[in-house]
Design a protein around this motif. Structure first.
Motif, short mmCIF file in Angstrom:
data_model
loop_
_atom_site.label_atom_id
_atom_site.label_comp_id
_atom_site.label_asym_id
_atom_site.label_seq_id
_atom_site.Cartn_x
_atom_site.Cartn_y
_atom_site.Cartn_z
N SER A 90 16.68 -43.70 -4.51
CA SER A 90 17.32 -44.74 -5.30
C SER A 90 18.67 -45.05 -4.66
O SER A 90 19.09 -44.38 -3.72
CB SER A 90 17.52 -44.26 -6.74
N SER A 91 19.34 -46.01 -5.23
CA SER A 91 20.69 -46.29 -4.77
C SER A 91 21.63 -45.26 -5.40
O SER A 91 21.28 -44.64 -6.42
CB SER A 91 21.11 -47.70 -5.20
N PRO A 92 22.80 -45.08 -4.83
CA PRO A 92 23.76 -44.16 -5.45
C PRO A 92 24.07 -44.54 -6.90
O PRO A 92 24.19 -43.67 -7.76
CB PRO A 92 24.99 -44.27 -4.55
N GLU A 93 24.16 -45.84 -7.18
CA GLU A 93 24.46 -46.27 -8.55
C GLU A 93 23.30 -45.96 -9.50
O GLU A 93 23.51 -45.51 -10.62
CB GLU A 93 24.78 -47.77 -8.60
N GLN A 94 22.06 -46.16 -9.05
CA GLN A 94 20.90 -45.82 -9.88
C GLN A 94 20.88 -44.32 -10.17
O GLN A 94 20.57 -43.90 -11.28
CB GLN A 94 19.60 -46.22 -9.17
N PHE A 95 21.21 -43.51 -9.16
CA PHE A 95 21.22 -42.07 -9.35
C PHE A 95 22.31 -41.67 -10.34
O PHE A 95 22.09 -40.83 -11.22
CB PHE A 95 21.40 -41.34 -8.02
N ARG A 96 23.51 -42.28 -10.24
CA ARG A 96 24.59 -42.00 -11.19
C ARG A 96 24.14 -42.30 -12.62
O ARG A 96 24.40 -41.53 -13.53
CB ARG A 96 25.83 -42.83 -10.86
N ARG A 97 23.49 -43.45 -12.81
CA ARG A 97 23.01 -43.82 -14.14
C ARG A 97 21.97 -42.82 -14.64
O ARG A 97 21.99 -42.43 -15.80
CB ARG A 97 22.41 -45.24 -14.14
N LEU A 98 21.06 -42.43 -13.77
CA LEU A 98 20.03 -41.47 -14.16
C LEU A 98 20.65 -40.15 -14.59
O LEU A 98 20.28 -39.58 -15.62
CB LEU A 98 19.04 -41.23 -13.01
N VAL A 99 21.60 -39.66 -13.83
CA VAL A 99 22.27 -38.40 -14.17
C VAL A 99 22.98 -38.53 -15.53
O VAL A 99 22.89 -37.64 -16.37
CB VAL A 99 23.25 -37.97 -13.06
N ALA A 100 23.65 -39.65 -15.75
CA ALA A 100 24.34 -39.87 -17.03
C ALA A 100 23.35 -39.92 -18.19
O ALA A 100 23.59 -39.33 -19.25
CB ALA A 100 25.17 -41.15 -16.97
N GLU A 101 22.22 -40.61 -17.99
CA GLU A 101 21.19 -40.69 -19.04
C GLU A 101 20.60 -39.31 -19.33
O GLU A 101 20.40 -38.95 -20.49
CB GLU A 101 20.08 -41.65 -18.61
N GLU A 102 20.30 -38.56 -18.28
CA GLU A 102 19.73 -37.23 -18.45
C GLU A 102 20.73 -36.30 -19.14
O GLU A 102 20.35 -35.51 -20.00
CB GLU A 102 19.31 -36.64 -17.09
N ASP A 103 22.00 -36.40 -18.77
CA ASP A 103 23.02 -35.57 -19.40
C ASP A 103 23.09 -35.87 -20.89
O ASP A 103 23.13 -34.95 -21.72
CB ASP A 103 24.38 -35.82 -18.74
N LYS A 104 23.07 -37.14 -21.24
CA LYS A 104 23.11 -37.53 -22.65
C LYS A 104 21.88 -37.02 -23.40
O LYS A 104 21.99 -36.45 -24.48
CB LYS A 104 23.20 -39.06 -22.75
N ARG A 105 20.71 -37.21 -22.81
CA ARG A 105 19.45 -36.77 -23.44
C ARG A 105 19.45 -35.27 -23.67
O ARG A 105 19.18 -34.78 -24.76
CB ARG A 105 18.27 -37.18 -22.58
#
Length: 161
Positions: free
Chosen positions: A136-151
């Protein structure tokens, strides 16, 4: 506590309103051998840890905590397929670096990772272990990590021993 298998068991307990006795092990390999040896009744473990034991028929895989079956375990139903779409768990791995890493370095590393994950030998090796590859792009990965952290923060806040 807090590992992907622990988190998976937490969502299983929450989704089904049941409780299991948590028996901590130092590693996934130890938890799997604990089941094989009859020390514990089950484990919720990462696919690469389990595949060799299922292949040798020392363990029986009941389901994969995924939206669909895995190519490496086509005979094992997914939790979604079994009617439990809320019981989906997995790990995300990615390349990270320090804050302030220069954009050109980030781009170079991202391009290198994208090249590796499509390599047929690399992809096939991981697929046999039950792990998929993607980039993924670095930005997509950042969003994924943030979503996973929240979940997972929400799930683990409610987890009980």
């Amino acid at each position: 506590m807090g590992s992907s298998p622990y988190q998976g068991m937490a969502i299983l307990q929450e989704a089904q309103d049941i409780r299991f006795l948590h028996v901590p092990y130092k590693s996934g390999a130890e938890s799997v051998t604990g089941v094989v040896a009859g020390q514990v009744d089950m484990t919720f473990e990462a696919t690469p840890q389990v595949v060799p034991f299922v292949a040798s028929q020392k363990l029986r895989a009941l389901a994969v905590a995924n939206t669909q079956r895995l190519a490496s375990a086509p005979d094992v139903p997914s939790t979604t397929e079994l009617g439990y779409p809320g019981i989906v768990s997995g790990s995300v791995a990615g390349l990270i670096g320090p804050t302030g890493l220069p954009a050109d370095v980030v781009s170079t590393l991202n391009a290198a990772v994208a090249k590796v994950v499509v390599d047929p030998i690399f992809k096939d090796t991981l697929l046999k272990l039950g792990t998929a590859t993607a980039s993924s792009s670095p930005e997509q990965f950042r969003r994924l990590v943030a979503e996973e952290d929240k979940r997972w923060s929400k799930i683990l806040a409610g987890a009980k021993e």
